[in-house]
Design an enzyme around this catalytic site. Sequence first.
Site, mmCIF file in Angstrom:
data_model
loop_
_atom_site.group_PDB
_atom_site.id
_atom_site.type_symbol
_atom_site.label_atom_id
_atom_site.label_comp_id
_atom_site.label_asym_id
_atom_site.label_seq_id
_atom_site.Cartn_x
_atom_site.Cartn_y
_atom_site.Cartn_z
ATOM 1 N N ASP A 1 76.885 51.152 10.469
ATOM 2 C CA ASP A 1 76.011 50.335 9.626
ATOM 3 C C ASP A 1 75.679 48.997 10.277
ATOM 4 O OD1 ASP A 1 78.538 49.355 9.199
ATOM 5 O OD2 ASP A 1 78.512 49.574 7.027
ATOM 6 N N CYS A 2 76.529 48.530 11.170
ATOM 7 C CA CYS A 2 76.195 47.294 11.885
ATOM 8 C C CYS A 2 75.007 47.558 12.806
ATOM 9 C CB CYS A 2 77.403 46.797 12.675
ATOM 10 S SG CYS A 2 78.808 46.434 11.594
#
Length: 683
Positions: A408-409
């Site tokens: 998700d980063c």
Amino acid sequence: LHGRAADQPTENSGRPEAVTLEEASILPVVDVAIERAVDHLVGLQSDAGSWNPVYSGPNFLLPMYVIVCHASSTELTRQQRLDLHGALLRTSQPDGGVALYSGGPSRMFTTTLTYVALRLLDEPPEGLHSLHQWIGAHGGIHQAPMWAKFFMSLIGLYDYRGVEPILPELWLLPRWAPVHPGRFWCHTRQVYVPMAWLYGRRVSRPPTPQVLAIRDELLERPWESVEWLSYRASLATGDVLAPHGVLLTIATKALRAAERCSIGRIRSRALDRLLQHIRYEDASTDYVALGPINAMLNLLVHHFDEPGGPEFERALEALDAYLRMNSGVLEFQGYNSSELWDTAFALQALAAADEGGPGVATAISRGLEYVERTQVREELPGGAKHFRDPARGGWPFSNLRHGWPVTDCTAEAVRASLAVSALGGTEGVTEERLRDGVSWMLSMQNRDGGWSTYEQTRAPRWIEKLNPTQVFLNVMVDRSFVECTASCIQALAAARSSGLVYSRGVDEAISRGVDFLASQQWADGSFEGAWGVCFTYGTWFAVSGLLAGGVSNADVRIERALGFLVAQQRSDGSWGEDPGSCVRRTYVQAQQGQVVMTSWALLTLTRAGHSSRTAATLAARFLAEKQRSDGGYPAESWAGVFCRTSMINNELYRHYFPLWALSEWRLAVRADAPRSRITEVNT
Ligand code: LAN
């Protein structure tokens, strides 16, 4: 309008006149709030172009650090001791104990570690009367969880015989074995590597006079007469968070038997193997390590392997990244930083606000440069041998030195860049890099259509039942998460619609992701989050992901999710979810409304086309009213969480999420309500 928001998301048609009036009257207030919030956020940017707040919360890290320093005979300066002492004293609660996070229920885990650490810092026993009493009232230190017993063993305050075996030989199992630790969630695995090494050699510093004194205070009997073996499984009832089932009982028996028959030659092969894993981690993270606990334990391994050697020195220097002062209080951060994550969100909030001004444009391009140079570009050879997946193309949570990419980063980094370049004027991250990010994300999708945190799911779900940590939940398997999946869908969809990528593969990945998300909806319409508190966070991500993935906002799944959210809104227009939601797995109202959760909810309503509803308007007003005159927001309760039981503080959430939510809301209201209508009601 001023009572409880009563509108149900099912009544989709027809905008009540009164709402338009309300919107119109708060729009100017929101304009001012946005302008101020932008200025404030820009003012928080670091010299590196990132947003880099202190990332703290877990109360077990500082005491572990003190114990590790003692175990490795690391001298602390007077100032360091004072800072540590002051910070630790602050964590004790009115009931005398120490919780995993402040305000939570006191636990044996944190209370014992804190007592020991404060005593090592020369606090006299008289000053620690209430902690001591708390420990006694909860059964004494033999009732502490395994990790606490392990840390106490490192300094000769506990006997390894009282600790469940941490078998180094497990690392010699064939790779296909489902219980091979290489299949565990990377955080658990990377903690168990040094633990197994230290346990395998039963290393500990010979007890100092100080430790001998603490023994007397904490053990009810003389050391020699303690029946250590009988305490291996003991645990205070308040600390029993991970259920101990039949499978774990059997596994523990097997491990005890295996430990009794361990063969010297095989043990030393296993220990060598572990040291190689640690050295790879050192090389790939420049000694910063994946997380705070393995950073400390790797340091100890180097100390006992070669006291004062160069690896120890490097590891000690690298620990500095975790220690930071926060308004005069020393904190041990939960990660080396949260820089990339915060920068990606800050940029998206600024992009949504779309406020002019040279200062803002410069801040945005400096932020993007930080994002650009934080992508992992090089693969350290040999990763597969150490259970590492390819990292090139991904973005880490913190910085490039750390370098473990997170799904998700990576997604939020890509989204931030695309959001900025969509405004025109500023070039985003180079296309080649963005495409590499997209490819990396695609390579990380799980078979169930979702995304996990750092790696594809490697172990069957039942492995979760072998969780030996006692105080942390869901730590064994990196399974698909609502948040990671929703972020990746949004990034892939944005990459597709910006023309950056187009392939059948992307379409398929998105639709499989949508199916996974849909499968995670609860009967009440909500989605449970794993990395933020809790149903508000999960529902925000899930709804955003579903919509980005092509689900219509009239879809019943969206309607049900919004129905759930609206039912939780408080009479002042806010949302406030208590951290207790995470352990109890049911929505618990907090004492007060929280701006962070209100922002997540407002973003959800807005994206689902409900910007004109009373619920959204009241939320926007709450956010505008809560703002301080400097454009920031006052501190509030916990919004970040891990392992369901521990809270962590994302210091900047309360500054950029309201900005982001108000900005998206304003855009939607403007697009939705033609100017003429607003002026009409105004006049
Ligand atoms: C984090 C911080 C970031 C977080 C997000 C990116 C927000 C999330 O979406 C995915 C998971 C991740 C990367 C995450 C996982 C668990 C971490 C690393 C932490 C919450 C920070 C601290 C925590 C770590 C496990 C703490 C050490 C404790 C142990 C029990 C090993």
